[in-house]
Structure formats: C-alpha cells, structure tokens
Design a protein around this motif. Structure first.
Motif, short mmCIF file in Angstrom:
data_model
loop_
_atom_site.label_atom_id
_atom_site.label_comp_id
_atom_site.label_asym_id
_atom_site.label_seq_id
_atom_site.Cartn_x
_atom_site.Cartn_y
_atom_site.Cartn_z
N ASN A 294 36.01 27.46 27.98
CA ASN A 294 36.71 28.74 28.18
C ASN A 294 35.74 29.91 28.09
O ASN A 294 35.83 30.90 28.85
N GLN A 295 34.79 29.83 27.17
CA GLN A 295 33.79 30.87 27.05
C GLN A 295 32.92 30.94 28.30
O GLN A 295 32.59 32.02 28.81
N LEU A 296 32.55 29.73 28.81
CA LEU A 296 31.77 29.69 30.05
C LEU A 296 32.58 30.27 31.21
O LEU A 296 32.04 31.01 32.06
N PHE A 297 33.88 29.91 31.24
CA PHE A 297 34.75 30.44 32.30
C PHE A 297 34.78 31.98 32.25
O PHE A 297 34.68 32.65 33.28
N THR A 298 34.91 32.51 31.05
CA THR A 298 34.94 33.97 30.90
C THR A 298 33.63 34.61 31.35
O THR A 298 33.61 35.63 32.05
N THR A 299 32.52 33.98 30.97
CA THR A 299 31.21 34.52 31.36
C THR A 299 31.01 34.50 32.86
O THR A 299 30.60 35.49 33.49
N LEU A 300 31.34 33.34 33.48
CA LEU A 300 31.18 33.23 34.93
C LEU A 300 32.14 34.17 35.66
O LEU A 300 31.78 34.76 36.70
N LEU A 301 33.35 34.29 35.11
CA LEU A 301 34.33 35.17 35.75
C LEU A 301 33.86 36.62 35.70
O LEU A 301 33.96 37.35 36.69
N GLU A 302 33.36 37.04 34.55
CA GLU A 302 32.88 38.41 34.42
C GLU A 302 31.72 38.67 35.39
O GLU A 302 31.64 39.73 36.02
N ASP A 303 30.83 37.67 35.48
CA ASP A 303 29.70 37.85 36.39
C ASP A 303 30.17 37.92 37.85
O ASP A 303 29.69 38.74 38.63
N PHE A 304 31.12 37.02 38.21
CA PHE A 304 31.62 37.01 39.57
C PHE A 304 32.36 38.31 39.89
O PHE A 304 32.19 38.90 40.97
N VAL A 305 33.21 38.75 38.96
CA VAL A 305 33.96 40.00 39.17
C VAL A 305 33.01 41.18 39.30
O VAL A 305 33.18 42.07 40.15
N GLU A 306 31.96 41.17 38.47
CA GLU A 306 31.00 42.25 38.53
C GLU A 306 30.28 42.27 39.88
O GLU A 306 30.09 43.32 40.50
N ARG A 307 29.87 41.04 40.32
CA ARG A 307 29.15 40.97 41.59
C ARG A 307 30.04 41.28 42.78
O ARG A 307 29.55 41.69 43.83
N LYS A 308 31.37 41.10 42.66
CA LYS A 308 32.28 41.40 43.76
C LYS A 308 32.83 42.83 43.69
O LYS A 308 33.06 43.47 44.72
N SER A 309 33.06 43.30 42.48
CA SER A 309 33.70 44.62 42.36
C SER A 309 32.72 45.77 42.51
O SER A 309 33.06 46.84 43.04
N ASP A 310 31.47 45.60 42.05
CA ASP A 310 30.51 46.71 42.12
C ASP A 310 30.27 47.16 43.57
O ASP A 310 30.36 48.36 43.89
N PRO A 311 29.97 46.24 44.50
CA PRO A 311 29.81 46.71 45.88
C PRO A 311 31.10 47.28 46.47
O PRO A 311 31.08 48.26 47.22
N LEU A 312 32.23 46.66 46.12
CA LEU A 312 33.51 47.11 46.68
C LEU A 312 33.85 48.51 46.19
O LEU A 312 34.22 49.40 46.97
N VAL A 313 33.72 48.70 44.89
CA VAL A 313 34.04 50.01 44.32
C VAL A 313 33.00 51.05 44.74
O VAL A 313 33.30 52.24 44.95
#
Length: 895
Positions: A732-751
């Motif tokens: 679950n911790q790994l899932f959270t870390t990967l999710l945060e990284d993925f969201v960051e990599r997807k949301s930063d360019p979009l925003v």
C-alpha cells in the motif's frame, strides 16, 4: 497345588524286567521336569521314564518279581496313587531262546564228589527231573508268592518248595512226563549213593600210594626230631634268613637296576598317563598363536580341576609354568581387545576368553603380576575413542581436500565452472560421517549392553554412569562435526572458539552450490537417526540428534526460501506486461509468477524438510522458531516482490527519455522518440507500465496477498498472518508512492498549460468577447483529462478515481488561483468565466472531493455574479450538448 497323580491304565500288565510299559492316568505332571519319581513293583524306574503328556508316561520295568503298584511322584502334585497293578516275573532262558545276555551253555555239575564250575551261570541250571522247559514259555497266571508266602522255587535256597518249582517250570508238562522225571530223579540219587564204594574200587592203587607217602613222611619227621630237637622251626628260620641275606648280596645290583628300571617305567607311565598336563604349556602357546582361545580356556580349566590340589612337586612345577603361560596369554588378549578396528563379535569372543582366564586365576599369586583390569570396559572405552578419532580424521581429511580444491580453482582460469552434479566435499563428509555413526555407534551400544547384562562382566563392578557419558559424548561429537560443516549460517569464529573445529572458508559460488545439496545431507542424517532409534538409546542421546536435525531442517527450509527470494528478485527481467488477470484489469502475470515460485517453494520445503519423520516434531508449531522463520522469510519474499514492482516502475520512468508534452488531443504520451506504440506486447509506454505497476500493487494488496495465506494452509503450513499484513502495508505504501509520482507527472504538465492557454493572444477578462462556446484553456483542459481518462480506462479502470481525484483537485486549485488573480471582469468575460468553470466542475463532479469542490466554489465566487443566470444556464446546456461525447466518460460512476 495341583491334584495328586492317578494311574488308571497300564499296557502291558505283566512282563519280565526291562518290559516297555505305557502308563496312562491323570495329573501325571505339567512338563518333563515336573516328574521326579516313578516306581513299578517297588523298583525305581525314573531313569528310563519318558514323559509324553499329563496323561501318558512310557518307562521300562526294573528287576522286580511279583505284583505291585505303579506310583508316580510330581513336584506339583506330590506322591500319587494307582488303581492297577503290574505283574513282574523272571523268564527261564535256554540255549535256543533269544536273549540280550550271554548264556553259559555248559551244565553245572551237581555231583557230590565232583568239583563245581568256577563261574556257574545264574540263568541256567539242570532240571533235576531231566525234562526240557522250553515249551513252558507261558508263565503261570497266578502270583506264586501268594500261594507259597514263605517258600522259594530255587533249588539252591533253604526254603525250596517243590510245588513252586513244578508250577513255575512244569505247569505245562504232562503227568506221564512228570512220572518219567521222578524215575530219573530216583536213579540219579541211587547212583550217587553207590558212587563212594565204586570210587574206592576204581582208585585203589592211588589210595595205597598216598598211604605209603604218609608213612614215609612220619618216619622222616621222627628222624628230624632226634637230630634237631623238638623245635626245628628256629633252625629253619635262621636258614631262611641267611638265604635271604645271601640272595640280597647276590642280587643287590640286579635289584638296584630293577628299582631304577621300575622308577623309570613309573615315570614314563606317569608321563604317558598325564601327557595332557606336561604338554599343556606348549599347547597353550600354539592355541593362543592360532587364535583358538576357547581351547586355551577349556584346557586350563581342565588342568586346574584335575591337578589344582595336587601335592606332587612335578605337577605343581608344571602348573606354575602353565599359570605363567596363561598370564602371558591374558596380556596378549587384553592388547587385542583394545586394538581397533575389529568386529563386535570378535571383541566379545576375546573378552569372554579373557574374563574366564581372569576368573580362574583370581586369588593366585601369579595374578598379582597383572593389575586388576575390566576387559569389557576397556573394550568399550577403546571403541568410543576409536569412534571419536574416526570422526576427527574424516573431518580433517575432507577439510584438507576442500581447501586444496578451492585453491586449485582459484589458481586456474576463473571461467572454469564447477560440475553441479558432483557433490561438494561438505556433502561427502556428511555422507561418510553418517555411515560411520550408523555402523559404529550401534556396535558401541551393543557392546555396552552385553557388558551390563552380565554377558561380558568380569570381577569389576559395572559403570553405567560412565557408559551413558560415553554415549552422550560420542553423539554430541557427531552432531558437533555436522553442525560445523553443514550450518554455514552460524558464526564460524564462535564455533571455532567453542569446539576447536573450523572448515576452510569457501567462495560464495561454492557455498551456493553446497546449499543445493542440503536436502540430501538431511536425508543422510535421517537415515543415521533411524538406525540410532532402533537401538533403544536413552532419550537424552536421541534428543541431541533430534535437536540438530530440527536445526538442519530449519536451515534447509530457510535456504530454500532464500533461493526463492533470489528467483523473485529476477522477476524484473521476466515481466512481459501482459495483463492476464480476468477479475482485475491492469494486473499483469507477475503475481502469478510469484505464486508459482511460492508453490514450488512450499512443495520443495515440504518434501525436503517440513514433513516430520520418526521421532521428529513439527517445526511450525505455534510460537516456535520455525514459525517465526517462516513468517520472516515470507515477509522477505513479498518485500522482494514489492521491490520488483518498484524497480519496474522506476525503469519505466528511466526509459522515458523526455517529458511528455500535452497536446490538444492529449495522446502525445503514447509516442516516444517519434515512434507510435500500437502493440503493447512488444513496446509499452511508461504510463502503461506505471499503471500496470499500480494495478499490480492494488491487486496484491486486495486479492493476491490474502490468497497467499490460503496457499500456505492448503500445503499444511500455518497461516502467516503477520507477514501478509506487513507486506500488504508495504505494498500500500508503494502504491501511494507510485500513485503520487504518476499523478505528479500527469498533473503538472496538464495544470501548467491552463494559464498559458487562458491568456493566449493577450486575452483579458475585462474585454468584451463573444460568448457561446468554451475558451481554449477549458477545452484543452477537458480534452487532456479525457486523454488521461482514456489511458487509465484502457489499462485499469479501477485506478480512475485514485488518479483523477488528485488531478481534479489540482485543476480546481489552479482555477481558483487564476480566477482570484483577475481584477476586473467585463460583462461578457464574467459570463464566459462562469460557463468555463461550471463546465469543468460539472464534468469532474464524480472525481471531485470536498477540497476540489471548495476550490471550484472559490473560483466561481471570484467571478462577479451574472445579471441573467438563465442565459448562463442556456449557454452551458448548449456547450454540454456539443461536448456530449467528451463528457460522457466522466459520467460513468463505476466504469
């Protein structure tokens, strides 16, 4: 006490001495040794008795005559009674009748003036009637003792009875023959009366010569009286003495030589008669040299029994020499007893001979020259020392071989590989030392048992405590050697300090090759343990071996898991990114690969070491070291799997050579280095890989890790609840870390594209503008979100909310910030801003959390309120109708 014996039947009921009689009755004894007495007609017949059963005895009658009872005496019942009687009679044996004895056929003379034979036979005598008695074999049916109580039928007895004689010898003779026999007897008597006168008539000359000789003797005697006197005997005595003296003088030399010859003859006769004693010293040496010690013991025992109390000097001298020879034999025997190796049977044979000789010489002066020893105990001690010495020699030999082999491998080319089918020296040592223990420890135990049961005991008292210490020490040494060699995970420095033993250090590859052979070593150990169990050893000794086997089983199980963990780490190279989990889209075949490894590991562990054998316990009991080791190894394996997923995700990000750019369509992330990836099996984008990793994390945490528990239970292992829960937390911790990284990599360019797109072409909110459609920034934001939605939905729809929710929150926060920064809105600008914000808010309603909703509200509050809300609603409905296709994906609550 058993009932008294009773004789109820007899076959035959009469017969001469030596008749074979079958006796039947009741309670005639429970076994052969129970019969202690048997008399027939008052004669003891026990010697010839043959006991058949409690109802039957076979015996031969003794020298008895007349009727009598058959009395049986037993230990259990005492003296018995008889309801039948046996009639014994003596047969008259003639020259023509079969007999077991030699019969004197010459008749015994019965003349009054004649001389009788020197050895008359008791079996034959002339019939005074001159009649043959061979036709009277059938005996008189009645007992003649009852008819003639004080008489006898023997002619030579004083109480002779003619009636007895006639009934016994002529009861079948006719009356005419008896009359003829009477006439014969009368003629015989008359002839004896006339025999004296006829004797004188026929021998008249001899009688006259005898009378003349008597007259001459009388005349000579009278003449001697006149010459010598009335005492001629003195002169005769003197003459005889002088004759004897003269004869002695004459024959003195002859007599001396005769005495010497007689003494020599007596000595030779003694030597010949007692040849056994005089030849015994040399015979003892020859038998001892040939290893025939039983003969030595028997000959010495025989000599002591025959001549042990003799007072003859020569015999005592020879016996002293024999004692010294036997003492030397005892010394030789003791040296052979403690000499190893040799078989237990040979050692027991030597010990028995030595003990017998020691017992026979106990109390003698010659025995003082040899210290009191206990040969059986010395043999046990020698065998125990030989066993430990064999362990040490085997250890040193294999350790030196392993050291030389390791040096040779280092000196040769490093490219040379070891043969995996050839067992390492550690394994060879384990096999050999287990064979030694399985063969020599039983011999040591059996020798000790023979000693304590009295089979080999001598004059000394046994030492059970010392023997138990020897057994425990031998088994402890056996396990210590194996512990140093096999348990490579132990601290070798500590083992060297405590045991004084050390195995040469090996390279990592050699150690890994040895670890593959651990199950085989465990098999060797179990075979040796099964052999020791059959010996009925004390529980303390077996517990030592069992403790080592449990440690080896646990180490073997840990090694199997370590190899599996290494295989799990290599799953990074085996990921194909093929999504094959039906019930969980996005999850790849990676967890199934892990499941295969786990199943193989559990099966191998169960077959190799987990299944307990004879006298072995369950390693995985509650709160045991095995259960803790199982939980820790499973946790390490699942942790390694988490690292595999993390490495795959990081590799996916590293493989992406540039930051993806967000276009109006939002699908640029599917292209890398200008090459469009259409086949996911051959080439997948980094977004797809990270989404697969996220799906694997979610699948493992929710489904797969709990499923692992059922696998363990299925194969008979305890449920590793702690390891599973810990691994789920890590996943679950790994899932959270990967999710945060993925969201960051997807949301930063979009925003990051919202503000540039909002103010493109120097757009200002306070200027008048055409309204009725979305501004480019809002359109691009929706299109980019649709692109992200499409990526996630294609891989794993279950990740939509975890990914889009934080992106929506970030967009809402950015819109709130931008709207709050606008100072003035024109009338048309306020309507356009209201429409844009509301469209984005309504489109992302399902993925807006409370924070996002708050930010959308702040953005709308920053815009001046419209004067005509209905117009805004109408414009918004028209835009939604035109964007129905894009907005439809955001309206599915559970895709």
């Amino acid at each position: 006490m058993a009932p008294q014996p009773v004789v109820t039947g007899l076959s035959p009921k009469e017969g001469p001495p030596g008749t074979r009689v079958t006796i039947r009755g009741e309670f005639l004894g429970t076994r052969a040794t129970d019969l202690i007495g048997l008399t027939i007609c008052g004669t003891d017949c026990l010697l010839s008795a043959e006991w058949k059963s409690s109802n039957k005895i076979i015996a031969r009658t003794g020298f008895a005559k007349g009727k009598g009872d058959i009395i049986v005496t037993t230990v259990s019942g005492g003296v018995g009674t008889s309801t039948v009687q046996f009639r014994a009679y003596h047969e008259t044996i003639g020259p023509l009748k079969e007999s077991a004895v030699w019969i004197e056929e010459s008749p015994m003379q019965s003349l009054t003036w004649g001389r009788r034979t020197l050895a008359p036979s008791g079996y034959t005598q002339d019939d005074p009637l001159g009649l043959s008695i061979e036709g009277n074999e059938k005996k008189f049916p009645e007992d003649l003792r009852e008819i003639f109580p004080d008489c006898n039928g023997d002619l030579s007895q004083e109480n002779f009875s003619p009636g007895w004689f006639l009934l016994e010898n002529h009861h079948g003779t006719s009356f005419e023959d008896l009359k003829a026999g009477l006439a014969y007897l009368k003629r015989k008597v008359e002839s004896q009366k006339e025999g004296q006168l006829s004797f004188l008539k026929s021998n008249a000359g001899s009688v006259i010569d005898q009378l003349d000789t008597l007259m001459n003797i009388r005349e000579k005697f009278q003449e001697d009286l006149k010459e010598i006197g009335p005492e001629p005997l003195k002169e005769l005595e003197l003459s005889i003495e002088s004759s004897i003296k003269e004869s002695k003088n004459i024959f003195n030399d002859v007599l001396t030589r005769k005495e010497k010859a007689d003494s020599t003859r007596a000595a030779l006769f003694a030597l010949s008669r007692h040849r056994f004693l005089f030849c015994l010293p040399n015979a003892i040496d020859k038998s001892a040299a040939a290893g025939e010690y039983d003969i030595v013991v028997n000959d010495y025992s025989r000599a002591r029994n025959l001549f042990g109390k003799t007072e003859i000097p020569i015999f005592k001298k020879v016996l002293d020499e024999v004692d010294h020879r036997v003492l030397n034999v005892r010394k030789q025997l003791h040296e052979k007893v403690v000499k190893m190796p040799q078989s237990v049977e040979q050692q027991k044979k030597l010990i028995k001979a030595l003990v017998n000789l020691e017992i026979q010489q106990s109390g003698m002066l010659v025995n003082e020259r040899l210290r009191t020893i206990d040969p059986a105990w010395d043999a046990i001690d020698a065998r125990a020392k030989y066993l430990e010495q064999t362990f040490k020699q085997t250890f040193d030999l294999m350790a030196s071989k392993d050291s030389e082999k390791e040096k040779s491998y280092f000196s040769e080319s490093k490219s040379r590989e070891r043969d995996p089918n050839q067992p390492p020296n550690r394994v060879l040592f384990c096999e050999e030392i287990c064979d030694i223990a399985a063969s020599q420890l039983p011999d040591l135990w059996r020798l000790g048992q023979s000693y304590f049961t009295g089979e080999l005991r001598g004059t000394s008292d046994p030492k059970p405590g010392d023997f138990k210490r020897i057994i425990l020490s031998s088994i402890e040494k056996f396990c210590t050697f194996l512990r140093v060699v096999l348990l490579v995970q132990l601290d070798q420095r500590l083992m060297r300090q405590t045991t004084g033993l050390s195995w040469p250090s090996s390279s990592s590859s050699v150690t890994q090759q040895f670890l593959l052979w651990l199950p085989q070593c465990l098999r060797y150990m179990r075979i040796a343990y099964a052999t020791l169990i059959q010996l009925d050893l004390p529980s303390e000794a077996l517990d030592i071996v069992q403790k080592f086997i449990d440690d080896l089983r646990l180490f073997c199980f840990s090694t199997i898991f370590k190899r599996s963990i290494d295989r799990v780490k290599k799953l990074v190279q085996k990921e194909t990114w093929i999504m094959g989990v039906e019930d969980f889209p996005g999850a790849t075949m990676l967890p199934s690969m892990l499941e295969e490894i786990i199943v193989e590991t559990l099966e191998e562990g169960q077959n190799a070491c987990m299944n307990p054998e004879i006298r072995e316990g369950n390693l995985l009991e509650s709160q045991s070291e095995g259960q803790r080791e199982l939980s820790q190894k499973l946790q390490d394996m699942l942790s390694a799997f988490c690292s595999v997923i993390e490495n795959l995700a990081s590799q996916s990000q590293d493989d992406e050579g540039h930051q993806p750019t967000i276009s109006l369509l939002g699908f640029s992330s599917f292209q890398q280095n200008g090459v469009e990836r259409k086949n996911w099996d051959s080439a997948t984008s980094w977004e797809q890989r990270i989404l697969c990793c996220l799906a694997n994390c979610s699948y493992c945490s929710k489904v797969f890790f709990p499923h692992i528990g059922t696998i363990f239970v299925k194969y008979g292992y305890p449920l590793p609840k702690l390891a599973i829960e810990t691994s789920r937390a890590s996943m679950n911790q790994l899932f959270t870390t990967l999710l945060e990284d993925f969201v960051e990599r997807k949301s930063d360019p979009l925003v990051g594209t919202i503000e540039p797109s909002m103010y493109i072409a120097q757009f200002q909110w306070d200027s008048e503008m055409e309204i009725g459609k979305l501004r480019p920034y809002a359109q691009e934001c929706c299109d980019n979100l649709v692109g992200v939605y499409s990526e996630i939905f294609t891989i794993s729809p279950s990740l939509l909310r975890p990914v889009l929710e934080p992106i929506t929150q970030t967009i809402a926060e950015e819109l709130a910030r931008l709207m709050s920064c606008v100072q003035n809105f024109s009338r048309s600008g306020a309507i356009q801003a209201n429409v844009d914000i509301r469209l984005i808010r309504d489109a992302l309603k399902l993925y807006s959390n409370e924070t996002a909703k708050t930010f959308f509200m702040e953005a709308l509050e920053a815009i001046p309120p419209p004067e005509d809300p209905k117009r805004i609603d109408q414009i918004l409905d028209n835009i939604k109708q035109n964007m129905k296709l894009q907005l439809m994906s955001f309206t599915v609550p559970n895709p």
